[in-house]
Scaffold this motif. Structure first.
Motif, PDB file in Angstrom:
ATOM      1  N   LEU A   1       0.844  -1.191   0.000  1.00  0.00           N
ATOM      2  CA  LEU A   1       0.000   0.000   0.000  1.00  0.00           C
ATOM      3  C   LEU A   1       0.875   1.235   0.000  1.00  0.00           C
ATOM      4  N   VAL A   2       0.265   2.361  -0.315  1.00  0.00           N
ATOM      5  CA  VAL A   2       0.941   3.651  -0.271  1.00  0.00           C
ATOM      6  C   VAL A   2       0.058   4.596   0.524  1.00  0.00           C
ATOM      7  N   THR A   3       0.663   5.306   1.483  1.00  0.00           N
ATOM      8  CA  THR A   3      -0.086   6.268   2.283  1.00  0.00           C
ATOM      9  C   THR A   3       0.798   7.455   2.611  1.00  0.00           C
TER      10      THR A   3
ATOM     11  N   HIS B   1       0.308   5.653   8.439  1.00  0.00           N
ATOM     12  CA  HIS B   1       1.228   4.548   8.722  1.00  0.00           C
ATOM     13  C   HIS B   1       0.870   3.828  10.013  1.00  0.00           C
ATOM     14  N   GLY B   2       0.501   4.574  11.039  1.00  0.00           N
ATOM     15  CA  GLY B   2       0.170   3.976  12.336  1.00  0.00           C
ATOM     16  C   GLY B   2      -0.962   2.972  12.249  1.00  0.00           C
ATOM     17  N   LEU B   3      -1.979   3.267  11.481  1.00  0.00           N
ATOM     18  CA  LEU B   3      -3.098   2.341  11.310  1.00  0.00           C
ATOM     19  C   LEU B   3      -2.612   1.023  10.732  1.00  0.00           C
TER      20      LEU B   3
ATOM     21  N   VAL C   1       4.878  -2.668   7.298  1.00  0.00           N
ATOM     22  CA  VAL C   1       6.060  -1.909   7.696  1.00  0.00           C
ATOM     23  C   VAL C   1       6.446  -0.961   6.564  1.00  0.00           C
ATOM     24  N   LYS C   2       7.041   0.169   6.939  1.00  0.00           N
ATOM     25  CA  LYS C   2       7.461   1.158   5.951  1.00  0.00           C
ATOM     26  C   LYS C   2       8.605   0.621   5.109  1.00  0.00           C
ATOM     27  N   ASP C   3       8.468   0.754   3.797  1.00  0.00           N
ATOM     28  CA  ASP C   3       9.548   0.440   2.867  1.00  0.00           C
ATOM     29  C   ASP C   3      10.199   1.723   2.375  1.00  0.00           C
ATOM     30  N   SER C   4       9.463   2.806   2.433  1.00  0.00           N
ATOM     31  CA  SER C   4       9.952   4.122   2.031  1.00  0.00           C
ATOM     32  C   SER C   4       9.095   5.148   2.757  1.00  0.00           C
ATOM     33  N   GLU C   5       9.186   6.387   2.356  1.00  0.00           N
ATOM     34  CA  GLU C   5       8.404   7.435   3.020  1.00  0.00           C
ATOM     35  C   GLU C   5       6.906   7.169   2.951  1.00  0.00           C
TER      36      GLU C   5
ATOM     37  N   ARG D   1       3.433  -5.801   3.781  1.00  0.00           N
ATOM     38  CA  ARG D   1       3.093  -6.762   4.819  1.00  0.00           C
ATOM     39  C   ARG D   1       3.456  -8.140   4.300  1.00  0.00           C
ATOM     40  N   ARG D   2       4.430  -8.752   4.937  1.00  0.00           N
ATOM     41  CA  ARG D   2       4.866 -10.088   4.525  1.00  0.00           C
ATOM     42  C   ARG D   2       4.344 -11.108   5.525  1.00  0.00           C
TER      43      ARG D   2
END
Length: 131
Positions: free
Chosen positions: A105-107, A111-113, A120-124, A129-130
């Motif tokens: 996903l992109v947000t 992020h907290g939700l 987990v964050k992969d970038s900004e 989710r693995r």
């Protein structure tokens, strides 16, 4: 107490209300209605309903084998803070069709939700989710 239901039945999904809701978002405010309709037709769409009133949505795009992409997650601002978004995401990530797939996903600001559900964050902005 109000009952919250999450449903992926497209025959009950109010496309016109979804267009109105998405046009209030920062990411889809300029998206043409026909594009929104086509995106809903070509993905699995989950509606969030409080006492049968449409209050939010999310779309899932997937190959059903390796990956799902979570898009257009939005709750009407009048209904935020009631746990509806959490219930919506929980329903999606626990769905047998997606529970063993890589989630993407992109947000910009939620992020907290998503971290509550193993993303987990992969970038900004990107999160995965693995399983």
């Amino acid at each position: 107490m109000n009952e919250i239901n999450i449903c992926d039945d497209k025959s009950k999904f109010p496309i016109d209300k979804a267009i109105e809701l998405l046009h209030k978002s920062y990411w889809a405010a300029e998206r043409p209605p026909e594009t929104i309709k086509k995106s809903i037709e070509n993905s699995i769409v989950f509606g969030a309903y409080e006492n049968d009133r449409f209050v939010g949505m999310a779309r899932v795009i997937t190959d059903f084998a390796t990956t799902f992409y979570l898009a257009d997650v939005i709750i009407d601002e009048k209904y935020r803070g009631k746990g509806i978004g959490k219930k919506l995401i929980s329903t999606i990530v626990s769905d047998n069709r997606f529970s063993s797939l890589l989630g993407i996903l992109v947000t910009r600001d939620a992020h907290g939700l998503y971290e509550h559900f193993g993303f987990v964050k992969d970038s900004e902005r990107a999160m995965t989710r693995r399983v």
